[in-house]
Scaffold this active site. Structure first.
Site, PDB file in Angstrom:
ATOM      1  NE  ARG A  47      -3.107   0.284   3.192  1.00 19.58           N
ATOM      2  CZ  ARG A  47      -2.520   0.429   4.388  1.00 19.58           C
ATOM      3  NH1 ARG A  47      -1.798   1.498   4.655  1.00 19.58           N
ATOM      4  NH2 ARG A  47      -2.650  -0.502   5.316  1.00 19.58           N
ATOM      5  CE1 TYR A  99     -17.359  10.066 -16.994  1.00 21.57           C
ATOM      6  CE2 TYR A  99     -16.233  10.292 -14.899  1.00 21.57           C
ATOM      7  CZ  TYR A  99     -16.997   9.549 -15.780  1.00 21.57           C
ATOM      8  OH  TYR A  99     -17.394   8.295 -15.436  1.00 21.57           O
ATOM      9  CG  ASP A 169      -9.596  15.007 -16.211  1.00 23.36           C
ATOM     10  OD1 ASP A 169      -8.826  14.395 -16.983  1.00 23.36           O
ATOM     11  OD2 ASP A 169     -10.651  14.512 -15.776  1.00 23.36           O
TER      12      ASP A 169
HETATM   13  N1  PLP Z   1     -11.932  12.243 -16.241  1.00 23.51           N
HETATM   14  C1  PLP Z   1     -12.412  12.142 -17.499  1.00 23.51           C
HETATM   15  C2  PLP Z   1     -12.186  13.252 -18.475  1.00 23.51           C
HETATM   16  C3  PLP Z   1     -13.101  10.987 -17.889  1.00 23.51           C
HETATM   17  O1  PLP Z   1     -13.583  10.889 -19.139  1.00 23.51           O
HETATM   18  C4  PLP Z   1     -13.308   9.944 -16.933  1.00 23.51           C
HETATM   19  C5  PLP Z   1     -14.047   8.721 -17.290  1.00 23.51           C
HETATM   20  O2  PLP Z   1     -14.702   8.640 -18.307  1.00 23.51           O
HETATM   21  C6  PLP Z   1     -12.796  10.112 -15.640  1.00 23.51           C
HETATM   22  C7  PLP Z   1     -12.106  11.269 -15.330  1.00 23.51           C
HETATM   23  C8  PLP Z   1     -12.983   9.040 -14.597  1.00 23.51           C
HETATM   24  O3  PLP Z   1     -12.102   7.975 -14.826  1.00 23.51           O
HETATM   25  P1  PLP Z   1     -12.380   6.436 -14.474  1.00 23.51           P
HETATM   26  O4  PLP Z   1     -13.524   5.986 -15.306  1.00 23.51           O
HETATM   27  O5  PLP Z   1     -11.085   5.778 -14.812  1.00 23.51           O
HETATM   28  O6  PLP Z   1     -12.688   6.373 -13.011  1.00 23.51           O
END
Ligand code: PLP
Length: 364
Positions: A47, A99, A169
């Site tokens: 971990r 998202y 992101d």
């Molecule tokens: N950020 C973006 C831009 C995404 O498109 C997604 C998932 O579609 C995520 C975060 C979340 O990722 P995960 O599905 O791997 O948890």
């Protein structure tokens, strides 16, 4: 340092000095023998730190131009890890179009009265809403699914002026196309599930920073709460990174051909493409055609997710963004005739034919 292609192609190579294994071993052991009292090999418990994960994390940090990286079990756990850096009651300024799962998480933090979220649509809107009250700015650029872009450089400068942390992101473009830390961001997150791992076969998340204080704190929180990625998934992730630059380049080239073909198609009202990357969204001229179009496709798979070697098509209204209230999503342009396409490694002409056949009417 050697060029990125060389670095990635040999990631994990020369690690196992004893056997000379070219492919890095998968260290499944959760615990490690101590050579003596108070002594450690550098690995105590998985971990906290795992040899296979360490190689992946070093690769991810290098790729994003950061100093510290954490590989987590999903993109959402990576996002959650970042938000655990901040005190409860903090105010955040975040992209309006983003998202749906991130939006759902932010709503939940708000419902539990742990945080306050303010949303911005344009750079001007952000500038107006940015104040010393804001602890962090969280952006997607381009946004998912409307592909709207903002300037990371400008926003990072404005965020610094008010002492706000900037989080990006970077899932949609990857560090091959966009490196937010070099443009002034403090923290980058990814759904590693998408382009970085790239094969629609592992769920993973990534957090990278070039701020040592955040890096240490993130590692401390990750060790405390345990969202880290399993050794086997780390190994698959490392293998995927070796081909990342090639995949992105080819997927982007194919996407540009598809964009050109769809822009001329009478059944397509609008093509949303930021001019880079391998994601695009389209608005159909007739909303009633969404169902028949999805059912007529034979090469594109109607599924959520993106960034893999297989081309996918997603209907954000009922899939990835269904948790955003209808009135709200339609108010900023996420309307029912919108479809999101993730272009894979198939032949461009095959994909174009599939789209044209399914759109019907006209093949020009
Ligand atoms: N950020 C973006 C831009 C995404 O498109 C997604 C998932 O579609 C995520 C975060 C979340 O990722 P995960 O599905 O791997 O948890």
């Amino acid at each position: 340092m050697t060029h990125l292609h060389t670095y990635l192609a040999q990631l994990g190579n020369r690690w196992d000095k004893e056997t000379g294994a070219i492919s890095l071993p998968i260290h499944l052991s959760t615990t490690y023998a101590h050579p003596g009292l108070g002594a450690s090999t550098g690995f105590d418990y998985t971990r906290t730190k795992n040899p296979t994960r360490s190689v992946l994390e070093e690769g991810l940090a290098t790729l994003e131009g950061g100093t510290h990286a954490i590989a987590t079990s999903s993109g959402m756990s990576a996002i959650q890890l970042v938000f655990q850096l901040f005190d409860s009651g903090s105010h955040f300024l975040v992209s309006r179009d983003l998202y749906g799962g991130s939006f759902r998480y932010f709503q939940e933090l708000e419902r539990q009265q742990l945080a306050h979220f303010h949303y911005f649509e344009t750079e001007e809107d952000l500038q107006e809403k940015l104040s010393a009250q804001i602890t962090a700015v969280y952006i997607e650029t381009p946004t998912n699914p409307l592909m709207q872009e903002v300037s990371i450089e400008k926003i990072a400068t404005w965020a610094k002026e008010v002492g706000a942390v900037m989080v990006v992101d970077n899932t949609l473009l990857t560090p091959i196309i966009q490196r937010p830390l070099e443009l002034g961001a403090d923290i980058v997150v990814h759904s590693g599930t998408k382009y970085l791992a790239g094969h629609n076969d592992i769920l993973a998340g990534v957090v990278v920073t070039n701020n040592p204080e955040f890096g240490e704190r993130l590692a401390w929180i990750a060790n405390t709460t345990g969202p880290t990625l399993s050794p086997f998934d780390c190994w698959l992730f490392i293998r995927s990174l070796k081909t990342l630059p090639l995949r992105i380049k080819r997927q982007e080239e194919t996407t540009k051909e598809i964009v050109a073909a769809l822009e001329k198609h009478p059944q397509v009202k609008e093509v949303l493409y930021p001019g880079k990357g391998a994601m695009l969204s389209i608005r159909l001229a007739d909303e009633q055609k969404v169902g028949p179009f999805l059912e007529a496709l034979t090469l594109f798979t109607y599924a959520e997710s993106l960034g893999g070697v297989e081309s996918l098509i997603t209907y954000p209204t009922t899939q990835t963004h269904a948790d955003i209230p209808q009135e709200l999503r339609e108010s900023y342009g996420l309307t029912p005739e919108l479809l999101r396409l993730s272009i894979g490694l198939e032949d461009a002409q095959d994909l174009i034919m599939d789209l044209k056949n399914a759109l019907g009417g006209h093949n020009g």
